[in-house]
Design a protein around this motif. Structure first.
Motif, mmCIF file in Angstrom:
data_model
loop_
_atom_site.group_PDB
_atom_site.id
_atom_site.type_symbol
_atom_site.label_atom_id
_atom_site.label_comp_id
_atom_site.label_asym_id
_atom_site.label_seq_id
_atom_site.Cartn_x
_atom_site.Cartn_y
_atom_site.Cartn_z
ATOM 1 N N ASP A 9 -7.910 63.390 -22.645
ATOM 2 C CA ASP A 9 -7.475 62.943 -21.321
ATOM 3 C C ASP A 9 -6.069 63.453 -20.980
ATOM 4 O O ASP A 9 -5.658 63.420 -19.836
ATOM 5 C CB ASP A 9 -7.446 61.406 -21.243
ATOM 6 N N HIS A 16 -5.193 62.335 -17.290
ATOM 7 C CA HIS A 16 -6.315 61.959 -16.431
ATOM 8 C C HIS A 16 -6.857 60.616 -16.922
ATOM 9 O O HIS A 16 -7.453 60.535 -17.985
ATOM 10 C CB HIS A 16 -7.401 63.036 -16.483
ATOM 11 N N THR A 18 -9.466 57.921 -16.357
ATOM 12 C CA THR A 18 -10.736 57.675 -15.667
ATOM 13 C C THR A 18 -10.817 56.206 -15.262
ATOM 14 O O THR A 18 -10.130 55.353 -15.825
ATOM 15 C CB THR A 18 -11.933 58.022 -16.565
ATOM 16 N N ALA A 19 -11.675 55.914 -14.300
ATOM 17 C CA ALA A 19 -11.853 54.532 -13.843
ATOM 18 C C ALA A 19 -12.268 53.628 -15.006
ATOM 19 O O ALA A 19 -11.830 52.485 -15.103
ATOM 20 C CB ALA A 19 -12.887 54.475 -12.724
ATOM 21 N N LYS A 20 -13.084 54.161 -15.893
ATOM 22 C CA LYS A 20 -13.563 53.382 -17.042
ATOM 23 C C LYS A 20 -12.424 52.996 -17.990
ATOM 24 O O LYS A 20 -12.454 51.944 -18.613
ATOM 25 C CB LYS A 20 -14.615 54.199 -17.789
ATOM 26 N N ALA A 22 -9.101 52.886 -16.996
ATOM 27 C CA ALA A 22 -7.966 52.329 -16.249
ATOM 28 C C ALA A 22 -7.994 50.809 -16.214
ATOM 29 O O ALA A 22 -9.056 50.207 -16.103
ATOM 30 C CB ALA A 22 -7.965 52.875 -14.828
ATOM 31 N N SER A 26 -9.615 52.138 -11.458
ATOM 32 C CA SER A 26 -9.410 53.146 -10.431
ATOM 33 C C SER A 26 -8.911 54.433 -11.079
ATOM 34 O O SER A 26 -7.884 54.419 -11.764
ATOM 35 C CB SER A 26 -8.377 52.614 -9.427
ATOM 36 N N ARG A 27 -9.641 55.520 -10.863
ATOM 37 C CA ARG A 27 -9.270 56.815 -11.433
ATOM 38 C C ARG A 27 -7.930 57.277 -10.866
ATOM 39 O O ARG A 27 -7.648 57.075 -9.692
ATOM 40 C CB ARG A 27 -10.347 57.841 -11.090
ATOM 41 N N ARG A 28 -7.124 57.887 -11.736
ATOM 42 C CA ARG A 28 -5.859 58.431 -11.252
ATOM 43 C C ARG A 28 -5.364 59.536 -12.187
ATOM 44 O O ARG A 28 -5.837 59.676 -13.309
ATOM 45 C CB ARG A 28 -4.817 57.354 -11.070
#
Length: 142
Positions: A9, A16, A18-20, A22, A26-28
């Motif tokens: 990541d 990076h 991922t939403a999973k 975070a 929320s992906r960011r």
């Protein structure tokens, strides 16, 4: 989030999330500052989890380091510091909110003008002494 983050990541320019993985689902994408790149340099090529142990073990380790360094540790101290110093640097509530997975209103309310731009510059220059002359490849041409 660090307990869920994997080395894959972490890229040279950004992390990076991922939403999973975070906290806010929320992906960011979080930029990798020059000093963070220097801290990460020795781990180039690592695989698997960034912190392979439990959240409890991470908290225990933070407590041990806090005690050994005689530095009080507060929950989410690094996240809050990042928010304050990043906002002082970029002066953009929405950008910092995106990087933290938060709202611009929360960033503005909790982090605006807590530190000076000079203090932020100093904070973002903290790097391992033995790696201070290392310039990550992608940044050499910048």
């Amino acid at each position: 989030e660090i307990v869920r983050l994997e080395w894959s990541d972490i890229r040279e320019e950004a992390i990076h999330v991922t939403a999973k993985k975070a906290k806010t689902a929320s992906r960011r994408i979080v930029p990798v500052s020059n000093n963070l790149a220097k801290h990460l340099y020795p781990y180039t090529g690592n695989e698997g989890k960034v912190w392979p142990l439990s959240h409890s073990r991470l908290s225990t380790q933070q407590g041990r380091i806090s005690k050994l360094s005689a530095t009080p540790w507060k929950h989410n101290a690094l996240r809050h510091s990042y928010a304050s110093y990043r906002l002082a640097t970029v002066k953009n509530d929405a950008q910092v909110a995106y990087e933290l997975g938060n709202s611009a209103a929360v960033i503005h309310r909790h982090y605006k003008e807590l530190v000076s731009e000079a203090a932020a510059k100093e904070w973002f220059s903290i790097a391992p002494k033995e790696l201070e002359n290392i310039i990550p490849i992608a940044r050499q041409n910048a």
